[in-house]
Design a protein around this motif. Structure first.
Motif, PDB file in Angstrom:
ATOM      1  N   GLN A 189      45.725  26.241  46.737  1.00  0.00           N
ATOM      2  CA  GLN A 189      45.943  27.642  47.070  1.00  0.00           C
ATOM      3  C   GLN A 189      45.964  28.508  45.819  1.00  0.00           C
ATOM      4  OE1 GLN A 189      49.532  28.298  49.336  1.00  0.00           O
ATOM      5  NE2 GLN A 189      49.597  30.474  48.797  1.00  0.00           N
ATOM      6  N   LEU A 190      46.565  27.997  44.745  1.00  0.00           N
ATOM      7  CA  LEU A 190      46.628  28.753  43.498  1.00  0.00           C
ATOM      8  C   LEU A 190      45.234  28.993  42.937  1.00  0.00           C
ATOM      9  CD1 LEU A 190      49.214  28.336  40.700  1.00  0.00           C
ATOM     10  CD2 LEU A 190      46.810  28.324  40.098  1.00  0.00           C
ATOM     11  N   ILE A 191      44.366  27.965  42.969  1.00  0.00           N
ATOM     12  CA  ILE A 191      43.004  28.103  42.448  1.00  0.00           C
ATOM     13  C   ILE A 191      42.228  29.136  43.255  1.00  0.00           C
ATOM     14  CG2 ILE A 191      40.799  26.907  42.165  1.00  0.00           C
ATOM     15  CD1 ILE A 191      42.438  24.372  41.528  1.00  0.00           C
ATOM     16  N   ARG A 192      42.368  29.089  44.591  1.00  0.00           N
ATOM     17  CA  ARG A 192      41.665  30.058  45.433  1.00  0.00           C
ATOM     18  C   ARG A 192      42.153  31.483  45.152  1.00  0.00           C
ATOM     19  NH1 ARG A 192      42.558  25.917  49.150  1.00  0.00           N
ATOM     20  NH2 ARG A 192      44.369  26.993  50.016  1.00  0.00           N
ATOM     21  N   SER A 193      43.456  31.633  44.990  1.00  0.00           N
ATOM     22  CA  SER A 193      44.011  32.959  44.724  1.00  0.00           C
ATOM     23  C   SER A 193      43.530  33.489  43.377  1.00  0.00           C
ATOM     24  CB  SER A 193      45.541  32.901  44.743  1.00  0.00           C
ATOM     25  OG  SER A 193      46.022  32.522  46.016  1.00  0.00           O
ATOM     26  N   ALA A 194      43.491  32.637  42.354  1.00  0.00           N
ATOM     27  CA  ALA A 194      43.003  33.057  41.044  1.00  0.00           C
ATOM     28  C   ALA A 194      41.542  33.481  41.117  1.00  0.00           C
ATOM     29  CB  ALA A 194      43.187  31.930  40.036  1.00  0.00           C
ATOM     30  N   ASP A 195      40.738  32.755  41.894  1.00  0.00           N
ATOM     31  CA  ASP A 195      39.331  33.133  42.063  1.00  0.00           C
ATOM     32  C   ASP A 195      39.204  34.510  42.711  1.00  0.00           C
ATOM     33  OD1 ASP A 195      38.312  30.834  40.919  1.00  0.00           O
ATOM     34  OD2 ASP A 195      38.188  29.761  42.824  1.00  0.00           O
ATOM     35  N   GLU A 196      40.057  34.777  43.707  1.00  0.00           N
ATOM     36  CA  GLU A 196      39.993  36.062  44.409  1.00  0.00           C
ATOM     37  C   GLU A 196      40.400  37.215  43.488  1.00  0.00           C
ATOM     38  OE1 GLU A 196      42.568  35.360  47.662  1.00  0.00           O
ATOM     39  OE2 GLU A 196      41.142  34.106  48.768  1.00  0.00           O
ATOM     40  N   VAL A 197      41.446  37.005  42.696  1.00  0.00           N
ATOM     41  CA  VAL A 197      41.872  38.064  41.776  1.00  0.00           C
ATOM     42  C   VAL A 197      40.845  38.249  40.660  1.00  0.00           C
ATOM     43  CG1 VAL A 197      43.663  38.772  40.140  1.00  0.00           C
ATOM     44  CG2 VAL A 197      44.304  37.729  42.309  1.00  0.00           C
ATOM     45  N   ALA A 198      40.221  37.159  40.214  1.00  0.00           N
ATOM     46  CA  ALA A 198      39.167  37.269  39.198  1.00  0.00           C
ATOM     47  C   ALA A 198      38.011  38.122  39.721  1.00  0.00           C
ATOM     48  CB  ALA A 198      38.677  35.882  38.807  1.00  0.00           C
ATOM     49  N   ALA A 199      37.704  37.984  41.016  1.00  0.00           N
ATOM     50  CA  ALA A 199      36.640  38.806  41.600  1.00  0.00           C
ATOM     51  C   ALA A 199      37.053  40.282  41.634  1.00  0.00           C
ATOM     52  CB  ALA A 199      36.326  38.315  43.012  1.00  0.00           C
ATOM     53  N   LEU A 200      38.321  40.538  41.951  1.00  0.00           N
ATOM     54  CA  LEU A 200      38.805  41.916  41.933  1.00  0.00           C
ATOM     55  C   LEU A 200      38.731  42.507  40.520  1.00  0.00           C
ATOM     56  CD1 LEU A 200      41.958  41.609  44.234  1.00  0.00           C
ATOM     57  CD2 LEU A 200      39.804  42.771  44.793  1.00  0.00           C
ATOM     58  N   LEU A 201      39.080  41.688  39.526  1.00  0.00           N
ATOM     59  CA  LEU A 201      39.016  42.147  38.137  1.00  0.00           C
ATOM     60  C   LEU A 201      37.585  42.453  37.717  1.00  0.00           C
ATOM     61  CD1 LEU A 201      41.575  39.721  36.435  1.00  0.00           C
ATOM     62  CD2 LEU A 201      41.776  42.207  36.596  1.00  0.00           C
ATOM     63  N   ASP A 264      49.246  57.665  31.724  1.00  0.00           N
ATOM     64  CA  ASP A 264      47.787  57.755  31.703  1.00  0.00           C
ATOM     65  C   ASP A 264      47.121  56.521  32.305  1.00  0.00           C
ATOM     66  OD1 ASP A 264      45.065  58.706  30.483  1.00  0.00           O
ATOM     67  OD2 ASP A 264      45.391  56.716  29.614  1.00  0.00           O
ATOM     68  N   ALA A 265      47.557  55.335  31.888  1.00  0.00           N
ATOM     69  CA  ALA A 265      46.920  54.110  32.377  1.00  0.00           C
ATOM     70  C   ALA A 265      47.113  53.930  33.876  1.00  0.00           C
ATOM     71  CB  ALA A 265      47.472  52.905  31.613  1.00  0.00           C
ATOM     72  N   LEU A 266      48.305  54.272  34.386  1.00  0.00           N
ATOM     73  CA  LEU A 266      48.540  54.153  35.828  1.00  0.00           C
ATOM     74  C   LEU A 266      47.732  55.184  36.605  1.00  0.00           C
ATOM     75  CD1 LEU A 266      52.301  53.349  36.519  1.00  0.00           C
ATOM     76  CD2 LEU A 266      50.313  52.179  37.438  1.00  0.00           C
ATOM     77  N   ASP A 267      47.599  56.378  36.073  1.00  0.00           N
ATOM     78  CA  ASP A 267      46.814  57.408  36.759  1.00  0.00           C
ATOM     79  C   ASP A 267      45.349  56.992  36.884  1.00  0.00           C
ATOM     80  OD1 ASP A 267      48.833  59.283  37.294  1.00  0.00           O
ATOM     81  OD2 ASP A 267      48.713  60.091  35.258  1.00  0.00           O
ATOM     82  N   ARG A 268      44.831  56.321  35.868  1.00  0.00           N
ATOM     83  CA  ARG A 268      43.410  55.949  35.864  1.00  0.00           C
ATOM     84  C   ARG A 268      43.146  54.614  36.558  1.00  0.00           C
ATOM     85  NH1 ARG A 268      41.519  56.092  29.813  1.00  0.00           N
ATOM     86  NH2 ARG A 268      39.467  56.016  30.792  1.00  0.00           N
ATOM     87  N   ALA A 269      44.197  53.847  36.841  1.00  0.00           N
ATOM     88  CA  ALA A 269      44.017  52.482  37.351  1.00  0.00           C
ATOM     89  C   ALA A 269      43.356  52.468  38.727  1.00  0.00           C
ATOM     90  CB  ALA A 269      45.365  51.782  37.424  1.00  0.00           C
ATOM     91  N   ASP A 270      42.463  51.504  38.912  1.00  0.00           N
ATOM     92  CA  ASP A 270      41.936  51.238  40.249  1.00  0.00           C
ATOM     93  C   ASP A 270      42.476  49.923  40.806  1.00  0.00           C
ATOM     94  OD1 ASP A 270      40.596  49.620  38.482  1.00  0.00           O
ATOM     95  OD2 ASP A 270      38.575  50.237  39.074  1.00  0.00           O
ATOM     96  N   LEU A 271      43.104  49.112  39.936  1.00  0.00           N
ATOM     97  CA  LEU A 271      43.689  47.838  40.347  1.00  0.00           C
ATOM     98  C   LEU A 271      45.048  47.694  39.652  1.00  0.00           C
ATOM     99  CD1 LEU A 271      43.460  45.016  41.725  1.00  0.00           C
ATOM    100  CD2 LEU A 271      42.330  44.213  39.635  1.00  0.00           C
ATOM    101  N   VAL A 272      46.109  47.464  40.431  1.00  0.00           N
ATOM    102  CA  VAL A 272      47.456  47.305  39.892  1.00  0.00           C
ATOM    103  C   VAL A 272      47.966  45.916  40.251  1.00  0.00           C
ATOM    104  CG1 VAL A 272      49.838  48.140  39.928  1.00  0.00           C
ATOM    105  CG2 VAL A 272      47.935  49.774  40.082  1.00  0.00           C
TER     106      VAL A 272
END
Length: 550
Positions: A189-201, A264-272
């Motif tokens: 489950q951890l590996i799958r979750s890391a893959d999904e977040v890597a795709a979001l990044l 500034d960084a939070l205002d511009r963020a698209d992923l938190v």
């Protein structure tokens, strides 16, 4: 477990605690658990710490759990005094701190039906405890204690409360303890979750991390991820030791009064990425962040669902292994540091204090920070002085900040005592106001008695500062917030501690240096300017604004 059949329940329980890494029990002594106190006293790997007040004992247990990430024991006697424990246990619940609370219940053979039993003490703690139980037989106590120890560190950390009839501690224990079940394997489950977040990044232009209390245990992994993946990292409210504030990727502390430029960084963020943090009102800047248009990924154990509009992912796992896996699968990226980083360094620079009538609180923080070691543990509570510490200290080392996320007064001195007992080689400084220090400051005697050479820096401005600000803004006058001056140096000496009085900025650094060289607890009574009520506000300016003056 290294216990022997035939031991008393008390002795068996103490051995279970020692095997789990517990090293201290905090209490105001009572005849309700005599056998347990005796068993702790004769266990070389445990220390019994007797405080002067139950609320202070609770703060001590919470502070040690927060510092070590291993629960301490809090012992509570029956009757109305048990309510004094509630604020410390609630703090442990709010701050996700492991803690074991053992409550003394009436004897099992006390079955008089019309006896005045007092409050339902277990029910009192149930709303802010992770786990509660009442032992019905003496044989149940060790098994329940094992269960409690597992529960406080499984998933979301927090306090466990076990109520034990007083006569159970002396009973012999002849049962065999069952071995705890191994944790489930979640590597897939951890590996799958890391893959999904890597795709979001990979699809993200401006990813931002908000690091909270649970990120402290994965600090090295978080630093590596920030460097490798180009995150801007904010620290959650009063969690400034989660990520080093002198790091190039640091974007700021999400506290009170944060300037717009620092967001500034939070205002511009698209992923938190919310890493080991609860998104409370202050951390989210009155629930402004993450906005509905920002994707939120919550990472940690025992995640609490959040009500928000927008895409949200929850990854229930230990933070360190997840970040290591994420760094292994995500594409490294180089991003420029946000403008928030430069703004943060400007924001954290102490102002010119030469116009202050007395010592400026910012000058106190600057002087103490300059003299003490880098890994000094700083304790504080919710007094107005805490705002100066948040802004000007610059936390660079792990596990150096102990403070409640909620509005709690009287925490700093008991927390400092516990921190020094838990890690005696580190310098421990309590930064506290004159209002808060009088709530639990009697624990200075506990520090003297246990030879815990803490340094207590008392900012004496003669006001309940936070309330004074609200009154000045709302009514243009003060009511019930003035405090009489106290000679805290003489007060400290009456306990057997060392006492100093500081009335000018030039005295600060030499006095802190002298306190560091002492092998006794020290109190530094600093007479500060009452007009400087927080880093951005002067009380006189609020009065002028209320009356329309220029």
């Amino acid at each position: 477990m290294t216990y022997q059949r035939g031991w008393t329940v008390a002795r068996t329980a103490v051995r279970i605690l020692v095997d789990a890494g517990v090293r201290r029990a905090y209490t105001v002594p009572s005849d309700s658990f005599l056998e347990l106190l005796d068993a702790i006293q004769f266990e070389p790997s445990m220390t019994l710490v007797t405080a002067r007040h139950e609320s202070a004992a609770a703060f001590m247990a919470e502070a040690e759990g927060k510092l070590r990430d291993v629960p301490a024991i809090l012992l509570g006697a029956p009757g109305p005094s048990v309510m004094n424990l509630a604020i410390g246990v609630q703090t442990a619940h709010q701050d996700e701190t492991p803690m074991i609370v053992l409550l003394a219940d009436r004897p099992s053979n006390d079955l008089v039906p019309d006896m005045e039993e007092g409050p339902d003490q277990l029910g009192l703690f149930r709303p802010f405890s992770k786990w509660t139980a009442r032992a019905e037989t003496a044989a149940e106590v060790p098994e329940l204690l094992v269960e409690a120890l597992q529960e406080v560190r499984r998933g979301r950390r927090g306090p466990a409360v076990l109520s034990v009839p007083t006569d159970f501690w002396v009973a012999p224990f002849d049962a065999v303890l069952s071995k705890p079940a191994p944790p489930p394997d979640r590597s897939g489950q951890l590996i799958r979750s890391a893959d999904e977040v890597a795709a979001l990044l990979a699809d993200s232009r401006y990813p931002v991390v908000i690091a909270g209390s649970r990120a402290r245990s994965a600090r090295a992994e978080l630093i590596t991820a920030a460097d490798q993946l180009g995150f801007a990292v904010y620290n959650a409210f009063r969690r400034q030791d989660a990520f080093p504030e002198n790091h190039a990727r640091y974007a700021g502390h999400l506290g009170i009064g944060v300037p717009a430029r620092q967001l500034d960084a939070l205002d511009r963020a698209d992923l938190v990425l919310a890493v080991g943090t609860r998104l409370d009102e202050i951390t989210t800047q009155n629930f402004r962040y993450p906005s509905a248009g920002q994707t939120l990924v919550m990472i940690g154990t025992g995640l609490v669902p959040s009500r928000r509009r927008g895409l949200t992912f929850r990854i229930d796992c230990e933070i360190g292994p997840f970040l290591r896996e994420l760094c292994a699968v995500a594409e490294p990226r180089t991003r420029r540091s946000s403008a928030a980083n430069a703004s943060t360094h400007t924001y954290m620079t102490p102002p010119d204090t030469r116009e202050s009538v007395l010592v400026h609180p910012a000058e106190v923080v600057r002087a103490v920070r300059k003299v003490v070691p880098e890994d000094t543990v700083v304790t504080m509570d919710s007094s107005s002085f805490a705002g100066f510490v948040h802004r000007y200290w610059c936390f660079t080392e792990p596990r150096t900040q102990l403070g409640p996320a909620d509005r709690v007064a009287g925490y700093a001195v008991p927390a400092a005592v516990a921190a020094k007992l838990a890690q005696p080689k580190r310098t421990v400084v309590a930064m506290v106001g004159d209002g808060s220090v009088m709530m639990t400051g009697q624990e200075l005697e506990t520090a003297v008695r246990y030879r815990a050479p803490i340094i207590v820096v008392v900012i004496q401005n003669g006001l309940y500062g936070d309330i004074a600000v609200h009154q000045a803004r709302t009514h243009g006058r003060l009511s019930g917030v003035a405090l009489n001056p106290v000679d805290f140096a003489s007060w400290a000496r009456s306990f057997g501690a060392v006492g100093y009085t500081v009335e000018s900025p030039e005295q600060l650094e030499p006095t802190v240096g002298r306190a560091l060289r002492h092998q006794r607890p020290s109190v530094i009574d600093v007479r500060t300017d009452p007009d400087v009520i927080n880093p951005d506000v002067r009380l006189s300016a609020l009065f002028r604004a209320e009356h329309g003056a220029d």
